[in-house]
Design an enzyme around this catalytic site. Structure first.
Site, PDB file in Angstrom:
ATOM      1  CB  SER A   1      47.741  16.223  25.281  1.00  0.00           C
ATOM      2  OG  SER A   1      48.979  16.355  25.956  1.00  0.00           O
TER       3      SER A   1
ATOM      4  N   GLY B   1      49.287  18.597  30.157  1.00  0.00           N
ATOM      5  CA  GLY B   1      48.673  19.447  31.174  1.00  0.00           C
ATOM      6  C   GLY B   1      48.911  18.941  32.581  1.00  0.00           C
TER       7      GLY B   1
ATOM      8  CD  GLU C   1      40.252  22.910  26.562  1.00  0.00           C
ATOM      9  OE1 GLU C   1      39.685  21.810  26.790  1.00  0.00           O
ATOM     10  OE2 GLU C   1      40.884  23.136  25.525  1.00  0.00           O
TER      11      GLU C   1
ATOM     12  CB  CYS D   1      39.711  18.974  23.251  1.00  0.00           C
ATOM     13  SG  CYS D   1      39.063  20.638  23.168  1.00  0.00           S
TER      14      CYS D   1
END
Length: 485
Positions: free
Chosen positions: A221, A225, A243, A278
């Protein structure tokens, strides 16, 4: 035993935690998390193993990776079943993930040769040789939505390049991480080359803080991150590859072509994996007018007919539950917030048993300032627009930049879209959730900083070493001022 450290299975000494099946809330895995001391033991084991592992010929490292790929193929149905039980995704979908775990290894091997090999050229009388060397010990943080092949997409390139790994799966999917580690064990991976530590936030913080870590590969998430990013501000010696997610726009043109194909593409983009990818479409931009109305009418009808059920149900469902009851509540709360701001639900997402949430569609055209958040689930926001330029302007109004798409048969519209949209992955007349292991995966802004994929992961698993080489010592015709021999 919960953790694999220095070639041995050991019991965790931290807090107890469990993995609950999201479709019935049954306990399917339980153990104790790793303490900071155990995390440091895992890092030390990886540090020690790195000395020998990096010296091994590439062919030896490749042979172990290929043996792991064969183990994955032999156990693909078991892997698919475990992922289905932990994530709630339909078994047909988890079978594709099990296949990807093995299938993308070939891409990673090709990438090693293409992107981290040696190259030589002449410049200004020097022979310039470009080599690549492993970074050292890599910490790999796995996500829950693809607990098999996404961590594998970091681990395999890291090993091929000569790095060693400490792997922390998501606390939502520890069983999948444990199963993968057992397959590595079966192929005779030398002790310490991969170490598995399980746990929640405390374990993750300890791993990221460990002094022996040279790089962190994170998929998850944006919130987590960004915490890691701030944590690394004082650690410039570590490489951080993030990422994260996206608030992904999908634009439907008046020139969308076939109506059924358009609606199917939207459903695949927004609701596959129960919206827990995502790259899923979060905002759908539809033109005002009869053609746009037709898309909405058909989309609402088709969405009402989406089969939502347990992963092993017959007939097969398209969607399963959210990963947890908390995740389900997050989606329902997000819907309620959008409604309070003036959004009008075309289909209201509703809670089911355990962590199930039915797909929802909400018209948010009249909300002046949309919350720029990633609603990681089956909640699709619809925005009506006039003119493609306006649609692209609205689509770019986000801090994220992972994926975007345009459904249009008009080539000029497509050229305008790709010239002006801000996204790392762009699709035309295709679902947003498709991705190739040969293409960069990622985007600008809050979506991350590097582009992990089976192919491009090689770029951050080894650093380039440039050497200027001469065959013999040469005294120049003119010496520098102030020097005499």
């Amino acid at each position: 035993m919960t953790h694999w450290i220095a070639g041995e299975w050991v019991q965790g000494q931290g807090e107890a935690f469990t993995s609950l099946s999201p479709y019935n809330q049954e306990v399917i895995w339980q153990g104790n998390g790793a303490t900071a001391e155990q995390v440091n033991q895992a890092v030390s084991a990886a540090r020690e193993a790195f000395v020998d592992w990096k010296k091994r010929p590439f062919a030896e490292r490749e042979a172990i990776v290929l043996a792991f790929a064969e183990k994955v193929k032999e156990n693909s149905e078991k892997i698919a079943e475990v992922i289905a039980k932990e994530t709630g995704k339909p078994i047909w979908e988890t079978r594709t993930e099990a296949a990807a775990m093995a299938g993308k290894i070939a891409i990673s091997i090709r990438a090693y040769h293409d992107r981290t090999g040696e190259a030589t050229r002449e410049a200004a009388g020097n022979q310039i040789v470009l080599r690549h060397r492993p970074l050292g010990v890599m910490a790999v943080f796995g996500p829950y939505n693809f607990p098999g092949h996404l961590p594998n997409g970091h681990i395999v390139p890291a090993l091929l390049a000569g790095n060693t790994v400490v792997f922390k799966p998501s606390e939502q999917t520890p069983w999948t991480g444990e199963l993968a580690m057992k397959l590595w064990e079966e192929v005779g991976l030398p002790k310490g080359v991969i170490n598995l530590v399980q746990g929640a936030k405390e374990t993750g913080i300890a791993l990221a803080d460990a002094k022996g870590i040279d790089g962190v590969l994170f998929t998850g998430s944006a919130n987590t991150g960004h915490v890691l990013h701030r944590q690394f501000a004082g650690q410039p010696g570590k490489m951080l590859a993030l990422e994260m997610g996206g608030n992904n726009p999908m634009v439907i043109s008046d020139n969308y072509g076939d109506l059924d194909a358009t609606v199917y593409t939207i459903i695949q983009s927004a609701f596959i994996s129960a919206g827990q990818r995502c790259t899923c479409a979060r905002r759908l931009y539809i033109p005002f007018g009869d053609k746009g109305d037709a898309v909405i009418t058909k989309l609402v009808e088709a969405t009402r007919n989406i089969r939502v059920d347990r992963p092993f149900a017959e007939p097969a469902p398209f969607m399963g539950p959210q990963i947890s009851v908390a995740a389900a509540k997050f989606i329902l709360d997000a819907q309620a917030n959008l409604q309070s701001l003036g959004g009008e639900s075309l289909i209201e997402a509703k809670a089911g048993e355990a962590a199930f949430v039915s797909p929802g569609i909400i018209d948010v055209t009249n909300i002046a300032e949309l919350p720029d958040e990633e609603y990681f689930g089956p909640l699709l926001q619809v925005v009506r627009y006039e003119g493609l330029e306006k649609a692209v302007e609205l689509a770019n109004d986000t801090r994220f930049g992972l994926s975007a798409g345009l459904v249009s048969t008009d080539d000029q519209e497509w050229e305008y879209f790709v010239d002006h949209i801000r996204a790392g992955i762009v699709n035309r007349n295709r679902q947003l959730t498709g991705a190739s292991g040969d293409a960069p995966f990622g985007g600008p802004g809050a979506s991350g900083n590097l582009r992990p994929s089976a192919y491009y992961a090689a770029d951050y698993c080894a650093y380039p070493m440039a050497s200027m080489e001469g065959q013999e010592t040469v005294l120049p015709a003119t010496l520098s001022p102030g020097v005499s021999l």
